[in-house]
Design an enzyme around this catalytic site. Structure first.
Site, PDB file in Angstrom:
ATOM      1  N   GLU A   1       0.866  -1.171   0.000  1.00  0.00           N
ATOM      2  CA  GLU A   1       0.000   0.000   0.000  1.00  0.00           C
ATOM      3  C   GLU A   1       0.905   1.224   0.000  1.00  0.00           C
ATOM      4  O   GLU A   1       2.019   1.181   0.550  1.00  0.00           O
ATOM      5  CB  GLU A   1      -0.936   0.017   1.208  1.00  0.00           C
ATOM      6  CG  GLU A   1      -1.892  -1.166   1.283  1.00  0.00           C
ATOM      7  CD  GLU A   1      -2.863  -1.254   0.128  1.00  0.00           C
ATOM      8  OE1 GLU A   1      -3.128  -0.210  -0.507  1.00  0.00           O
ATOM      9  OE2 GLU A   1      -3.363  -2.362  -0.147  1.00  0.00           O
TER      10      GLU A   1
ATOM     11  N   HIS B   1      -8.466  -1.981   1.438  1.00  0.00           N
ATOM     12  CA  HIS B   1      -7.290  -2.693   0.963  1.00  0.00           C
ATOM     13  C   HIS B   1      -6.252  -2.752   2.078  1.00  0.00           C
ATOM     14  O   HIS B   1      -5.977  -1.753   2.738  1.00  0.00           O
ATOM     15  CB  HIS B   1      -6.684  -1.983  -0.252  1.00  0.00           C
ATOM     16  CG  HIS B   1      -7.537  -2.073  -1.476  1.00  0.00           C
ATOM     17  ND1 HIS B   1      -7.053  -1.754  -2.728  1.00  0.00           N
ATOM     18  CD2 HIS B   1      -8.824  -2.441  -1.658  1.00  0.00           C
ATOM     19  CE1 HIS B   1      -8.023  -1.928  -3.624  1.00  0.00           C
ATOM     20  NE2 HIS B   1      -9.104  -2.333  -2.988  1.00  0.00           N
TER      21      HIS B   1
END
Length: 238
Positions: free
Chosen positions: A9, A152
């Site tokens: 990420e 996510h």
């Protein structure tokens, strides 16, 4: 064979604009078996996430403020991935960020530490041309439960991708009779345009590279293909 399923990420979609990695999640496979020897870190990027990225991962500047910086975890990461084949969904995005982080520390590229890369997005497009091939779409297609995935997260996404990869490579699981609609080529939607008076200025190499990086970032954000990529990718040959 040792394989590592990896996801990241980030604070945004382009490392050349100062965006950084904030989370790395890795799942280890040994001879196609999950070992439980996973690698997971949150990283203080020393900057805020862009609004769009924050909406995707939900990792705030405050949460990351007391986490280690990249230089503090890089040796552990290098030891963990050394020589392994790495499996990534939309590999150019994650590799672009990882190579950039290694370059900032004057280290050899991340890519030079591993034994190769499998891009599951490329593999999925070959298996399911014209279909949606985001991670969520592949979870649905292969019966991998992702109901607990609200935002996510690098480790969660790596775990889901490991299950998807094992299913994708186990053998043909259907007769290819999915009812999903194929993506329409962008060329089919355009009317012919007279070209006589148009001056064409080709993009520079830097402009093409920046364009490719932006598209890879958009694809990464949706875990598949953004609309631009979907409508400009040539259809697979019959």
């Amino acid at each position: 064979m040792r394989q590592i399923v990896l996801d990241t990420e980030t604070t945004g979609i382009n490392p050349k604009l100062g965006n950084r990695i904030i989370e790395i999640g890795c799942v280890e496979l040994n001879n196609r078996m999950l070992t439980g020897n996973n690698f997971h870190v949150y990283i203080n990027p020393e900057r805020d996430s862009e609004e769009g990225a924050l909406n995707v991962h939900g990792l705030t500047t405050e949460f990351l403020s007391d986490k280690p910086k990249f230089h503090q975890i890089v040796d552990d990461l290098r030891a963990y991935i050394q020589g392994a084949e790495v499996i990534i969904h939309n590999a150019p995005f994650d590799l672009g960020f990882l190579n950039h982080e290694f370059k900032l520390l004057n280290l050899p590229d991340f890519s030079s530490h591993i034994g190769g890369v499998i891009d599951t997005l490329v593999h999925a497009k070959e298996l399911h041309p014209g279909k949606r091939n985001s991670l969520d779409a592949l979870c649905d297609r292969y019966g991998v439960s992702n109901s607990h995935r609200k935002l996510h997260g690098a480790l969660l996404d790596a775990e889901l991708l490991a299950d998807v990869y094992l299913s994708m490579t186990r053998g043909q699981n259907s007769l290819g009779m999915d009812a999903e609609e194929e993506v329409v080529s962008g060329a089919e939607l355009l009317e012919p345009v007279p070209l006589a008076d148009i001056i064409f200025l080709p993009a520079t190499e830097d402009e093409l590279a920046a364009h490719a990086a932006t598209l890879a970032g958009l694809d990464k954000a949706v875990k598949g293909q953004c609309i631009w990529t979907a409508t400009t990718t040539p259809p697979a040959a019959a």
